[in-house]
Design a protein around this motif. Structure first.
Motif, mmCIF file in Angstrom:
data_model
loop_
_atom_site.group_PDB
_atom_site.id
_atom_site.type_symbol
_atom_site.label_atom_id
_atom_site.label_comp_id
_atom_site.label_asym_id
_atom_site.label_seq_id
_atom_site.Cartn_x
_atom_site.Cartn_y
_atom_site.Cartn_z
ATOM 1 N N ILE A 108 7.888 3.830 -2.196
ATOM 2 C CA ILE A 108 6.488 3.304 -1.979
ATOM 3 C C ILE A 108 6.692 2.169 -1.306
ATOM 4 C CG2 ILE A 108 4.083 2.458 -2.519
ATOM 5 C CD1 ILE A 108 4.428 4.411 -4.743
ATOM 6 N N ALA A 109 7.727 1.329 -1.838
ATOM 7 C CA ALA A 109 7.604 -0.262 -0.964
ATOM 8 C C ALA A 109 8.726 0.263 0.095
ATOM 9 C CB ALA A 109 8.273 -0.946 -2.551
ATOM 10 N N ASP A 110 9.294 0.740 0.056
ATOM 11 C CA ASP A 110 10.441 1.021 1.927
ATOM 12 C C ASP A 110 9.684 1.665 2.188
ATOM 13 O OD1 ASP A 110 12.404 0.201 -0.204
ATOM 14 O OD2 ASP A 110 13.516 2.900 -0.705
ATOM 15 N N ASN A 111 8.362 1.903 2.478
ATOM 16 C CA ASN A 111 7.033 3.194 3.249
ATOM 17 C C ASN A 111 6.802 2.092 3.564
ATOM 18 O OD1 ASN A 111 8.368 5.851 3.544
ATOM 19 N ND2 ASN A 111 7.823 5.877 2.327
ATOM 20 N N TYR A 112 6.728 1.342 2.466
ATOM 21 C CA TYR A 112 4.953 -0.096 3.732
ATOM 22 C C TYR A 112 5.820 -1.132 4.368
ATOM 23 C CZ TYR A 112 1.856 -3.840 2.221
ATOM 24 O OH TYR A 112 0.699 -5.090 3.374
ATOM 25 N N LYS A 113 7.405 -1.051 4.381
ATOM 26 C CA LYS A 113 8.161 -1.925 4.899
ATOM 27 C C LYS A 113 7.301 -2.984 6.286
ATOM 28 C CE LYS A 113 11.990 -3.146 2.210
ATOM 29 N NZ LYS A 113 12.785 -2.509 1.956
ATOM 30 N N ASN A 114 7.508 -1.633 7.102
ATOM 31 C CA ASN A 114 6.672 -1.345 8.431
ATOM 32 C C ASN A 114 4.787 -1.923 8.680
ATOM 33 O OD1 ASN A 114 8.975 -2.476 9.636
ATOM 34 N ND2 ASN A 114 10.068 -0.845 9.548
ATOM 35 N N SER A 115 4.603 -0.900 7.690
ATOM 36 C CA SER A 115 3.003 -0.929 7.919
ATOM 37 C C SER A 115 2.231 -2.309 7.893
ATOM 38 C CB SER A 115 2.595 -0.114 6.614
ATOM 39 O OG SER A 115 1.294 0.048 6.416
ATOM 40 N N GLN A 116 0.838 -1.948 8.885
ATOM 41 C CA GLN A 116 0.065 -2.791 9.266
ATOM 42 C C GLN A 116 -1.230 -3.112 7.811
ATOM 43 O OE1 GLN A 116 0.626 -5.527 11.993
ATOM 44 N NE2 GLN A 116 2.646 -4.585 11.475
ATOM 45 N N SER A 117 -0.686 -1.858 6.923
ATOM 46 C CA SER A 117 -2.320 -1.348 5.477
ATOM 47 C C SER A 117 -1.884 -2.994 4.533
ATOM 48 C CB SER A 117 -1.345 -0.693 4.327
ATOM 49 O OG SER A 117 -1.631 0.564 5.568
ATOM 50 N N ARG A 118 -3.193 -3.155 4.264
ATOM 51 C CA ARG A 118 -3.286 -4.313 3.662
ATOM 52 C C ARG A 118 -3.672 -3.479 2.069
ATOM 53 N NH1 ARG A 118 -6.173 -9.308 2.723
ATOM 54 N NH2 ARG A 118 -5.040 -10.008 1.597
ATOM 55 N N VAL A 119 -2.363 -4.273 1.440
ATOM 56 C CA VAL A 119 -2.697 -3.059 -0.372
ATOM 57 C C VAL A 119 -3.009 -4.263 -1.735
ATOM 58 C CG1 VAL A 119 -0.881 -2.404 -1.955
ATOM 59 C CG2 VAL A 119 -0.471 -1.983 0.046
ATOM 60 N N TYR A 120 -4.279 -3.255 -2.091
ATOM 61 C CA TYR A 120 -4.796 -3.905 -3.368
ATOM 62 C C TYR A 120 -4.659 -3.367 -4.915
ATOM 63 C CZ TYR A 120 -7.858 -6.227 0.810
ATOM 64 O OH TYR A 120 -8.309 -6.552 2.127
ATOM 65 N N ILE A 121 -3.853 -4.821 -5.446
ATOM 66 C CA ILE A 121 -3.983 -3.921 -6.504
ATOM 67 C C ILE A 121 -4.754 -4.660 -8.005
ATOM 68 C CG2 ILE A 121 -2.244 -3.601 -8.269
ATOM 69 C CD1 ILE A 121 -0.201 -3.315 -6.877
ATOM 70 N N PRO A 122 -5.764 -4.327 -8.383
ATOM 71 C CA PRO A 122 -6.711 -4.548 -9.214
ATOM 72 C C PRO A 122 -6.267 -5.004 -10.442
ATOM 73 C CG PRO A 122 -7.588 -2.191 -8.480
ATOM 74 C CD PRO A 122 -5.915 -2.179 -8.162
ATOM 75 N N SER A 123 -7.018 -5.233 -11.378
ATOM 76 C CA SER A 123 -6.092 -5.545 -12.417
ATOM 77 C C SER A 123 -6.176 -4.645 -14.082
ATOM 78 C CB SER A 123 -7.263 -6.963 -13.254
ATOM 79 O OG SER A 123 -8.127 -6.275 -13.446
ATOM 80 N N GLY A 124 -6.769 -3.639 -13.051
ATOM 81 C CA GLY A 124 -6.963 -2.362 -13.968
ATOM 82 C C GLY A 124 -7.063 -2.157 -15.749
ATOM 83 N N ALA A 125 -6.833 -1.745 -16.527
ATOM 84 C CA ALA A 125 -6.780 -2.444 -17.412
ATOM 85 C C ALA A 125 -5.828 -3.983 -18.503
ATOM 86 C CB ALA A 125 -5.981 -0.975 -18.901
ATOM 87 N N ILE A 155 -6.522 0.391 -1.403
ATOM 88 C CA ILE A 155 -6.228 -0.155 -3.322
ATOM 89 C C ILE A 155 -5.823 1.112 -3.813
ATOM 90 C CG2 ILE A 155 -7.450 -0.387 -5.016
ATOM 91 C CD1 ILE A 155 -10.066 -1.236 -3.344
ATOM 92 N N PHE A 156 -4.492 0.324 -4.804
ATOM 93 C CA PHE A 156 -3.771 1.078 -6.037
ATOM 94 C C PHE A 156 -4.393 1.074 -7.641
ATOM 95 C CE2 PHE A 156 -0.863 0.865 -2.077
ATOM 96 C CZ PHE A 156 -0.344 2.801 -2.261
ATOM 97 N N ILE A 157 -4.820 1.913 -7.774
ATOM 98 C CA ILE A 157 -5.154 1.438 -9.104
ATOM 99 C C ILE A 157 -3.790 2.200 -10.360
ATOM 100 C CG2 ILE A 157 -5.955 3.765 -9.774
ATOM 101 C CD1 ILE A 157 -7.468 0.543 -11.232
ATOM 102 N N THR A 158 -3.215 3.450 -9.869
ATOM 103 C CA THR A 158 -2.076 3.310 -10.683
ATOM 104 C C THR A 158 -1.055 2.643 -10.231
ATOM 105 O OG1 THR A 158 -2.684 6.272 -10.086
ATOM 106 C CG2 THR A 158 -0.271 5.078 -11.016
ATOM 107 N N ALA A 159 -0.622 1.902 -10.190
ATOM 108 C CA ALA A 159 0.468 0.538 -10.156
ATOM 109 C C ALA A 159 1.994 1.203 -10.956
ATOM 110 C CB ALA A 159 -0.205 -1.232 -11.481
ATOM 111 N N ALA A 160 1.456 1.155 -11.664
ATOM 112 C CA ALA A 160 2.813 2.302 -12.415
ATOM 113 C C ALA A 160 3.858 2.918 -11.454
ATOM 114 C CB ALA A 160 2.719 3.046 -13.618
ATOM 115 N N ALA A 161 2.563 3.378 -10.218
ATOM 116 C CA ALA A 161 3.788 4.725 -8.886
ATOM 117 C C ALA A 161 4.838 3.874 -8.451
ATOM 118 C CB ALA A 161 2.833 5.092 -7.711
ATOM 119 N N TRP A 162 4.042 1.984 -8.572
ATOM 120 C CA TRP A 162 5.211 1.520 -7.147
ATOM 121 C C TRP A 162 6.461 1.328 -7.560
ATOM 122 C CZ3 TRP A 162 4.486 -1.358 -2.779
ATOM 123 C CH2 TRP A 162 2.971 -1.157 -2.244
#
Ligand SMILES: NC(=O)c1ccc[n+]([C@@H]2O[C@H](COP(=O)([O-])OP(=O)(O)OC[C@H]3O[C@@H](n4cnc5c(N)ncnc54)[C@H](O)[C@@H]3O)[C@@H](O)[C@H]2O)c1
Length: 261
Positions: A98-115, A85-92
Motif C-alpha cells: 500500500i505504501a509502495d503504491n502510494y509513492k507516485n500518487s497525488q491522492s490525499r490520504v486521511y487516517i481517522p483516529s478510529g477507536a 479515508i482509510f479506517i483500516t489503518a492496520a492494512a498499512w
C-alpha cells in the motif's frame, strides 16, 4: 458544491457513515454518491458500483473493508489520484505494498483516529521529538479468538481467569500476531514514530466488558497518557461504535469554518 463521497464496504462502520450522510442532518458539504459492496446488507438509495466506478464518480472514497481487500481499493484510488479515508489503518502495516503504491500518487490520504483518542497530542509532541511510544490494549479473552499468536502458542483463552499480559512487542510484530486487533497500534505508529518503534502490550482481562486502549507518549518536555474504553459495535463486536463516528467527525472537521485539530 457538494463533495461526492463513495463508501467501500457498508458493514458496521460503512453503514453507520452512510446513515449519517443520508440522514436529515447529514454532513455539511458532503453527499453520499455511491457505495461499493457486493454483499451490502442495507439499502441507501444510491448505486452499488465496482471500485473503478467508485473512483470515477467520487471526489472522496471512504474505505470500510476487511483488511485483505484494502490493498486492492488503495491501488485503484492511488492510480486515479482519488482522495481516500482509510479506517483500516492496520492494512498499512499488514500490506507494505500500500505504501509502495502510494509513492507516485497525488491522492490525499486521511487516517481517522478510529477507536483511539489523543492523537492531537501525539502530533504536537512529535514536533518536540517523541522518545517513546506505547499502546496497551485490553479486551475480554475471547476478543482474541483466532489470532495467529494465540494459535501458534496454543493459548486456551477460556482458561484465563485473571488479567494477563498476552503479548509484548513492536507494532509490526503485533500486526502479525494479532492482525484483527492492530488498527489502533497502526494508527498510533502512523501518527507517531513508526511501527518498529511503537511498543504494543496486549492484555486479556476476563473482567473486562469493553475494549480499552491506553497510549503513553514521552518526549523530553511532555508526557501524554490517554485512555479510552469502547463498547463493541452490536453489528460487528470486533469493531467499536466510536470508529465510525471518528470518520463522521473527520468529515465535519474538514467542512467546518473552525477546524479543531
Ligand atoms: N481504525 C480503527 O480503530 C478501527 C476500528 C474498528 C474497525 N476497524 C476496521 O474497519 C474495517 C471495517 O470494519 P466493520 O466493522 O465495518 O467490518 P464489517 O465486516 O462489518 O464490514 C465490512 C464490509 O465490507 C464488505 N466487503 C467485503 N469484501 C468486499 C469487497 N471485495 N468489495 C466491497 N465490499 C466488500 C462486506 O460485505 C462488509 O459489508 C475493518 O477492517 C476493521 O478492522 C478499524
Amino acid at each position: 458544491m457538494s463533495i461526492k463521497i463513495g463508501i467501500a464496504g457498508v458493514g458496521a462502520i460503512g453503514s453507520a457513515l452512510a446513515r449519517t450522510l443520508t440522514s436529515e442532518k447529514g454532513i455539511d458539504n458532503y453527499v453520499l454518491d455511491c457505495i461499493s459492496d457486493p454483499d451490502a446488507k442495507a439499502y441507501f438509495n444510491v448505486p452499488n458500483v465496482d471500485f473503478d466506478t467508485l473512483m470515477t464518480r467520487c471526489d472522496l472514497v471512504v474505505e470500510c473493508l476487511p483488511a485483505h481487500i484494502v490493498p486492492i481499493l488503495a491501488k485503484t484510488a492511488f492510480l486515479s489520484n482519488t482522495d481516500i479515508i482509510f479506517i483500516t489503518a492496520a492494512a498499512w502495516l499488514l500490506y507494505p505494498q500500500i505504501a509502495d503504491n502510494y509513492k507516485n500518487s497525488q491522492s490525499r490520504v486521511y487516517i481517522p483516529s478510529g477507536a483511539l483518542c489523543g492523537l492531537d497530542g501525539v502530533r504536537a509532541i512529535k514536533e518536540l521529538g517523541i522518545t517513546s511510544a506505547k499502546i496497551a490494549s485490553t479486551k475480554p479473552p475471547l476478543g482474541f479468538k483466532g489470532a495467529p499468536y494465540i494459535i501458534e502458542n496454543d493459548i486456551d483463552l477460556t482458561d484465563i481467569k485473571e488479567k494477563i499480559l498476552l503479548f509484548e512487542g513492536n507494532a509490526l510484530e503485533a500486526s502479525k500476531g494479532f492482525p484483527a486487533n492492530v488498527n489502533v497500534a497502526a494508527t498510533l505508529s502512523l501518527a507517531g514514530i513508526g511501527a518498529e518503534n511503537t511498543r504494543v502490550e496486549i492484555w486479556a482481562d476476563p473482567q473486562a466488558i469493553s475494549n480499552a486502549h491506553e497510549i503513553t507518549i514521552k518526549s523530553e518536555y511532555s508526557t501524554l497518557v490517554s485512555k479510552i474504553e469502547n463498547m463493541p459495535d452490536p453489528m460487528n463486536p470486533k469493531s467499536s461504535i466510536l470508529a465510525a463516528q471518528s470518520i463522521v467527525a473527520t468529515l465535519r472537521n474538514m467542512s467546518s469554518a473552525i477546524v479543531m485539530t
